[in-house]
Design a protein around this motif. Structure first.
Motif, PDB file in Angstrom:
ATOM      1  N   THR B 274       0.837  -1.188   0.000  1.00 56.14           N
ATOM      2  CA  THR B 274       0.000   0.000   0.000  1.00 56.14           C
ATOM      3  C   THR B 274       0.872   1.238   0.000  1.00 56.14           C
ATOM      4  O   THR B 274       1.885   1.310   0.691  1.00 56.14           O
ATOM      5  CB  THR B 274      -0.935   0.063   1.232  1.00 56.14           C
ATOM      6  OG1 THR B 274      -0.184   0.439   2.381  1.00 56.14           O
ATOM      7  CG2 THR B 274      -1.628  -1.263   1.470  1.00 56.14           C
ATOM      8  N   GLY B 276      -0.186   4.613   0.691  1.00 61.15           N
ATOM      9  CA  GLY B 276      -1.288   5.450   1.145  1.00 61.15           C
ATOM     10  C   GLY B 276      -1.123   6.900   0.747  1.00 61.15           C
ATOM     11  O   GLY B 276      -2.094   7.564   0.369  1.00 61.15           O
ATOM     12  N   HIS B 279      -2.415   7.332  -2.676  1.00 59.71           N
ATOM     13  CA  HIS B 279      -3.744   6.786  -2.970  1.00 59.71           C
ATOM     14  C   HIS B 279      -3.659   5.590  -3.901  1.00 59.71           C
ATOM     15  O   HIS B 279      -4.310   5.541  -4.953  1.00 59.71           O
ATOM     16  CB  HIS B 279      -4.669   7.843  -3.599  1.00 59.71           C
ATOM     17  CG  HIS B 279      -4.657   9.149  -2.900  1.00 59.71           C
ATOM     18  ND1 HIS B 279      -5.042  10.325  -3.478  1.00 59.71           N
ATOM     19  CD2 HIS B 279      -4.288   9.485  -1.648  1.00 59.71           C
ATOM     20  CE1 HIS B 279      -4.918  11.309  -2.635  1.00 59.71           C
ATOM     21  NE2 HIS B 279      -4.452  10.831  -1.511  1.00 59.71           N
ATOM     22  N   GLY B 294      -7.486   2.597  -5.257  1.00 57.17           N
ATOM     23  CA  GLY B 294      -7.085   3.810  -4.562  1.00 57.17           C
ATOM     24  C   GLY B 294      -8.186   4.275  -3.641  1.00 57.17           C
ATOM     25  O   GLY B 294      -8.723   3.489  -2.866  1.00 57.17           O
ATOM     26  N   ASP B 295      -8.533   5.535  -3.745  1.00 58.90           N
ATOM     27  CA  ASP B 295      -9.545   6.113  -2.864  1.00 58.90           C
ATOM     28  C   ASP B 295     -10.941   5.972  -3.462  1.00 58.90           C
ATOM     29  O   ASP B 295     -11.102   5.741  -4.661  1.00 58.90           O
ATOM     30  CB  ASP B 295      -9.258   7.600  -2.635  1.00 58.90           C
ATOM     31  CG  ASP B 295      -8.153   7.802  -1.614  1.00 58.90           C
ATOM     32  OD1 ASP B 295      -7.761   6.809  -0.967  1.00 58.90           O
ATOM     33  OD2 ASP B 295      -7.690   8.940  -1.469  1.00 58.90           O
ATOM     34  N   ASP B 313      -6.232   9.425 -11.105  1.00 55.67           N
ATOM     35  CA  ASP B 313      -5.519   9.598  -9.837  1.00 55.67           C
ATOM     36  C   ASP B 313      -4.827   8.296  -9.428  1.00 55.67           C
ATOM     37  O   ASP B 313      -3.660   8.295  -9.012  1.00 55.67           O
ATOM     38  CB  ASP B 313      -6.521  10.043  -8.758  1.00 55.67           C
ATOM     39  CG  ASP B 313      -5.838  10.328  -7.436  1.00 55.67           C
ATOM     40  OD1 ASP B 313      -4.909  11.159  -7.420  1.00 55.67           O
ATOM     41  OD2 ASP B 313      -6.204   9.714  -6.421  1.00 55.67           O
ATOM     42  N   VAL B 314      -5.537   7.181  -9.557  1.00 57.72           N
ATOM     43  CA  VAL B 314      -4.971   5.883  -9.174  1.00 57.72           C
ATOM     44  C   VAL B 314      -3.813   5.525 -10.112  1.00 57.72           C
ATOM     45  O   VAL B 314      -2.744   5.067  -9.671  1.00 57.72           O
ATOM     46  CB  VAL B 314      -6.055   4.791  -9.190  1.00 57.72           C
ATOM     47  CG1 VAL B 314      -5.436   3.414  -9.004  1.00 57.72           C
ATOM     48  CG2 VAL B 314      -7.086   5.052  -8.097  1.00 57.72           C
ATOM     49  N   GLY B 317      -0.804   7.458  -9.144  1.00 56.50           N
ATOM     50  CA  GLY B 317      -0.189   6.884  -7.944  1.00 56.50           C
ATOM     51  C   GLY B 317       0.636   5.653  -8.286  1.00 56.50           C
ATOM     52  O   GLY B 317       1.755   5.470  -7.800  1.00 56.50           O
TER      53      GLY B 317
END
Lengths: 94, 416
Positions: B274, B276, B279, B294-295, B313-314, B317
């Protein structure tokens, strides 16, 4: 999702921060409400599957608060108002 | 039919003609002692443990669609018990111990794989926080290890250790964490419950509850009224909809969480990781696909699908952590509906209606909780008192000021 801002026109939902159910605008009167009423306002939600009025904050824009009417099943947005106008329509001063 | 290696060989030699349907398809009886609403992981586990561990009978599971068709079939299959707070850690450690013996217990191959999980550390403050969490885990009998940057590098030399914003400085590791074949969990519990006489009734949507003088009498369904002495609701994602039949408003919002799987690759990640701060979390399935997420999207949704900004976004990341995956193609994305509670922790509790019990609010941590959730919910329904690891999961904890807020975010469900 595209949010049709009443002043700025169509804006990507990414520019906004989501707060939650627009019922959060109706905070009980702190001088008269009891703890149960406050608890209900802060923690409990209707959480409907379908039409939902919710507060979005235009953080990367004009920093206005909007009341967006959106369907939680289809994500379709049917109405966007300034939260200020909604509050005034309910008799609030601001 | 009991499964064994011998049985597989015998069937292979006789053309696989002896396999039978794994569970019956019964019509609903007019009345049961126990009705569980929701034929997902938690509901099936509840029925299984009610019959097996608590010696109860006349049990039915009512499922709107097909067994295991909800979040137990849509998650990213991770199990772990790396929580900080007293209200949570003993419960999740109980769950991890049940995972460790699950396949022998229900005689079904759920592919429980304790391949280890690491949470990456990027700053001194984060190392302090993870040290504290690791100590809390060990105090409750779980395992936790703090890894140095070099130890992480030995495991995954191809990670981007010198990302300008989030350089990798170490990790918190739980070796007993891992992954499980999620569908097989639902199937194993369903088969185990069915073998013990539980009626698993599919295509049976609950449309109302019959409550008289503050006591539950049964449920209205698309297949008619079904009476019950006790009714347990385990429908996370749709909790608000179902509990509204009993006139209850819950401290829950429904949100969509997306998940992703890439095309199959050669072995790259042998555990769960992970990130974090970025995300992003990832593991690799036995078929080779990178399974990651992710989130949550962050707005109320019942749609079982998300939007593109979170996918971007993921993916960002993932690229920040693992530049090597830049040309890997995405195979599928999907979404599941989460019960996001006001403190990020779940509920296993009685309700003001006598004989009506509630299990929900699992946020995006429901899968790993499946065995303990079923066990504790069965305990509560059979004995009318909470299991000792689930005493904190009360519906009235916000009124009493006893929140279990791992992240300290307050009553803002999309931030948990």
């Amino acid at each position: 999702m595209i949010i049709h801002h009443p002043i700025l026109g169509p804006r990507d939902a990414q520019e906004f921060v989501y707060l939650g159910d627009a019922a959060l605008m109706n905070r009980p009167d702190g001088m008269t409400a009891g703890i149960e009423e406050f608890h209900d306002w802060l923690y409990n939600r209707d959480n409907p599957a379908g039409e939902h009025q919710e507060l979005w904050y235009h953080e990367q824009g004009d920093r206005s608060w909007l009341v967006v009417t959106r369907n939680t099943v289809t994500h379709e947005i049917t109405k966007v108002e300034l939260a200020r106008d909604v509050a005034r329509s309910k008799g609030r001063s601001k | 039919m009991r499964y064994s290696g011998f049985r597989v060989i015998a069937e292979a030699l006789t053309g696989h003609k002896g396999w039978k349907p794994v569970w019956r398809d019964p019509a609903p009886q007019p009345e049961y002692d126990y009705i569980i609403i929701g034929g997902g992981g938690h509901g099936l586990a509840t029925a299984y443990y009610l019959a097996k561990e608590f010696g109860q009978a006349r049990i039915a599971v009512l499922e709107k669609g097909y067994l295991g068709g909800g979040n137990v079939g849509r998650n990213t299959t991770i199990i772990r018990s790396n929580y900080l707070l007293d209200g949570n850690e003993p419960f999740y450690e109980f769950s991890l111990k049940l995972w460790e013996g699950l396949e022998q217990d229900f005689n079904y191959n759920a592919m429980v794989s304790q391949r280890g999980i690491i949470n990456l550390i990027h700053t001194d403050a984060q190392r302090d926080a993870f040290t504290r969490r690791g100590n809390a885990m060990r105090l409750h009998g779980a395992d936790a290890e703090l890894l140095s940057r070099e130890q992480v590098r030995q495991m995954y030399p191809w990670l981007n250790f010198d990302n300008a914003r989030f350089p990798i400085k170490g990790a918190l590791m739980q070796r007993r964490g891992g992954t499980v074949r999620h569908d097989a969990v639902a199937w194993g519990y369903a088969r185990g419950a069915d073998l013990r006489g539980v009626d698993l009734i599919q295509n049976c949507e609950v449309t109302g509850m019959r409550i008289e003088n503050g006591r539950i009498k049964g449920v209205e369904t698309t297949r008619g009224f079904i009476g019950a002495k006790k009714v347990g609701v385990a429908v996370a994602g749709s909790s608000s909809k179902v509990m509204a039949y009993a006139g209850m408003r819950l401290p829950i919002e429904s949100h969509v969480l997306q998940a992703f799987v890439s095309e199959g690759l050669k072995p790259l990640i042998d555990g769960v990781m992970t990130f974090g701060a970025g995300h992003f979390y990832v593991s690799q399935s036995d078929k080779g696909g990178l399974v990651f997420g992710g989130d949550i999207d962050g707005y109320n949704s019942y749609a079982q699908r998300g939007n593109l900004p979170v996918i971007e976004d993921v993916a960002e990341g993932g690229m920040a952590l693992m530049p090597a995956i830049g040309r890997v193609r995405l195979l599928r994305t999907w979404g599941g509906i989460m019960d996001m509670s006001m403190d990020g922790s779940p509920f296993i509790d009685k309700t003001p209606v006598e004989g009506l019990y509630f299990n929900g609010g699992w946020c995006y941590g429901g899968f790993k909780a499946t065995p303990a959730s079923g066990w504790c919910f069965a305990h509560l329904m059979a004995r009318d008192e909470p299991h000792k690891t689930a005493t904190a999961y009360r519906l009235d904890r916000f009124l009493k000021g006893r929140m279990i807020d791992e992240k300290g975010q307050g009553a803002q469900p999309n931030l948990h």
